[in-house]
Design an enzyme around this catalytic site. Structure first.
Site, PDB file in Angstrom:
ATOM      1  N   TYR A 101       0.817  -1.223   0.000  1.00  0.00           N
ATOM      2  CA  TYR A 101       0.000   0.000   0.000  1.00  0.00           C
ATOM      3  C   TYR A 101       0.852   1.275   0.000  1.00  0.00           C
ATOM      4  CZ  TYR A 101      -3.934  -3.101   1.002  1.00  0.00           C
ATOM      5  OH  TYR A 101      -4.873  -4.088   0.934  1.00  0.00           O
TER       6      TYR A 101
ATOM      7  N   LYS B 164       4.205 -15.146   1.428  1.00  0.00           N
ATOM      8  CA  LYS B 164       4.206 -15.912   0.163  1.00  0.00           C
ATOM      9  C   LYS B 164       5.654 -16.061  -0.295  1.00  0.00           C
ATOM     10  CE  LYS B 164       1.262 -16.800  -2.564  1.00  0.00           C
ATOM     11  NZ  LYS B 164       0.843 -18.183  -2.928  1.00  0.00           N
TER      12      LYS B 164
ATOM     13  N   ASP C 128      -1.951 -17.943   1.295  1.00  0.00           N
ATOM     14  CA  ASP C 128      -3.154 -18.496   0.650  1.00  0.00           C
ATOM     15  C   ASP C 128      -3.660 -19.719   1.416  1.00  0.00           C
ATOM     16  OD1 ASP C 128      -0.791 -19.705  -0.160  1.00  0.00           O
ATOM     17  OD2 ASP C 128      -1.495 -20.176  -2.175  1.00  0.00           O
TER      18      ASP C 128
ATOM     19  N   ASP D  80      -4.793  -7.258   5.535  1.00  0.00           N
ATOM     20  CA  ASP D  80      -6.062  -6.614   5.208  1.00  0.00           C
ATOM     21  C   ASP D  80      -7.120  -7.683   4.897  1.00  0.00           C
ATOM     22  OD1 ASP D  80      -7.855  -4.664   4.620  1.00  0.00           O
ATOM     23  OD2 ASP D  80      -6.849  -3.899   2.842  1.00  0.00           O
TER      24      ASP D  80
ATOM     25  N   ASP E 243     -10.118  -9.361   7.708  1.00  0.00           N
ATOM     26  CA  ASP E 243     -11.544  -9.254   7.369  1.00  0.00           C
ATOM     27  C   ASP E 243     -12.184 -10.632   7.311  1.00  0.00           C
ATOM     28  OD1 ASP E 243     -11.521  -6.546   7.241  1.00  0.00           O
ATOM     29  OD2 ASP E 243     -12.239  -6.381   5.178  1.00  0.00           O
TER      30      ASP E 243
END
Ligand code: NAD
Length: 368
Positions: free
Chosen positions: A142, A193, A226, A250, A254
């Site tokens: 970001y 990752k 993942d 993020d 959620d």
């Protein structure tokens, strides 16, 4: 006995309504515990734009910098949709996060037994769930440069985001997660990752070193982000503290949060670096200003009260008081009280102020 400075920033929409209930809890604590809170209240977001022409003033940022903790309600709403991008209500919150260097975002996902039936997952999968997701908040995809959309000679456009992390940025967030794990069930997972991203390889290396050299007393694990997303849905109770970068955090926070029911139930904390034994901290509900129900006394105040509860634990070293707040919330839900957003058949619907009053009454019972 300690005297703490607490800055309240109610903000817009339902922010002032839910913050009134936090003030009630603070007053209760001032009368009950040896510690005391000096409370100051300031404007942020749309209300600050109306009063001062900016979403947060320099004076408020200075007060936030000096305060022992800040509790924020919510900012924004359709009323300010047309204001310049630089002074939009959210810019006030972003400035506070940036100026105070709040790099660690703590998002608990707690499923109160009374609400297990309301989850989209099977009750046995979520009942009693208590996970803490620690998301890096000031680096990564970001914020990395270049971040741009350019024109290509063939008429297409090209969008670029860059994921960047340095050793020290990873070290500090992993340490926050490990310190939390020490206070909880002594288990920590790090998600990245490393199979496809250079930042993932570095993240794994650094996290692994910190785990081995500084926190060998903890049970530590590495997991691909993942796979982590899948495991959270399959059997979330295998996790306790989970640390990850800004982008994955993020998504994963959620995902974990939604297992627990309504937005009105979710607290959060954003912490900065420790200096002289204390760190800057801002506590806020995950939800926004809910303009659709603002001013109707229907909002669920639990996320904001639980956010203040987190401040008792992480900023004020008042874990006994924090336990009372958490238990009081669980007990009023067990007793069948529900605001409109979490209403279920056979339960009693209450207003914002009735829910706040019930939590305070329960706190009095618990501490009697
Ligand atoms: P929202 O979280 O405000 O509302 C989404 C839905 O959830 C609405 O139906 C709302 O009524 C409901 N809801 C939210 N909190 C609730 C609560 N405590 N009790 C009961 N119901 C609740 O999200 P939105 O509608 O996308 O955004 C509204 C405004 O809030 C926008 O201006 C947005 O930019 C802003 N926003 C601010 C923050 C923040 O201050 N941190 C976060 C998200 C959105």
């Amino acid at each position: 006995m300690a005297n703490y400075d607490l800055l309240l920033l109610p903000g817009d929409g339902i922010g002032p309504e839910v913050m009134t209930e936090v003030e009630g809890v603070v007053d209760w604590l001032n009368g009950q515990t040896q510690n005391s809170f000096n409370v100051e209240t300031e404007l942020v977001g749309g209300s600050a734009i109306e009063a001062h022409g900016v979403p947060v003033t320099n004076e408020t940022v200075e007060k936030a910098d000096k305060a022992d903790a800040i509790v924020l309600g919510a900012v924004g709403g359709p009323k300010w949709d047309g204001v310049d991008f630089e002074i939009r209500p959210e810019a006030g919150l972003l400035r506070l996060r940036k100026d105070l260097d709040l790099f660690a975002n703590l998002r608990p996902a707690i499923c109160y037994p009374a609400l297990a039936e309301a989850s989209s997952l099977k009750p046995e999968v979520v009942e009693g769930l208590d996970i803490m997701i620690v998301r890096e908040l000031t680096g990564g995809t970001y914020f990395g440069e270049p971040k741009e959309i350019t024109d290509l000679p063939d008429g297409q456009k090209r969008g670029v985001d860059t994921t960047v992390y340095t050793t020290s940025e990873i070290e500090r967030i992993v340490r926050v997660a490990c310190d939390l794990a020490r206070k909880r069930s002594k288990k920590v997972h790090s998600a990245e990752k490393r199979n496809v991203m250079s930042t993932g390889v570095l993240w794994h290396e650094v996290a692994d070193r910190i785990f081995r050299e500084e926190y060998s007393d903890l049970e530590s694990h590495h997991i691909l982000a993942d796979n982590c997303a899948m495991q959270l849905i399959r059997w979330p109770k295998q996790f306790d503290v989970l640390v990850t970068d800004n982008l994955f955090g993020d998504m994963l926070s959620d995902e974990a949060a939604m297992m627990t029911g309504s937005l009105g139930m979710l607290p959060s904390a954003s912490l900065g670096a420790e200096q002289a034994g204390k760190c800057k901290s801002l506590y806020e509900p995950v939800h926004g200003s809910a303009p659709d129900i603002a001013g109707t006394n229907q909002a669920n105040p639990i996320a904001t009260i639980a956010s203040f509860g987190m401040s008792l634990r992480y900023s004020f070293d008042m874990s006994e008081a924090a336990d009372i707040v958490d238990k009081a919330i669980a007990n009023v839900l067990d007793a069948g009280l529900r605001t409109a957003d979490i209403m279920q058949d056979g339960m009693k619907q209450v207003s914002t102020s009735e829910m706040g009053a019930a939590i305070k009454a329960e706190m009095s019972k618990l501490s009697a």
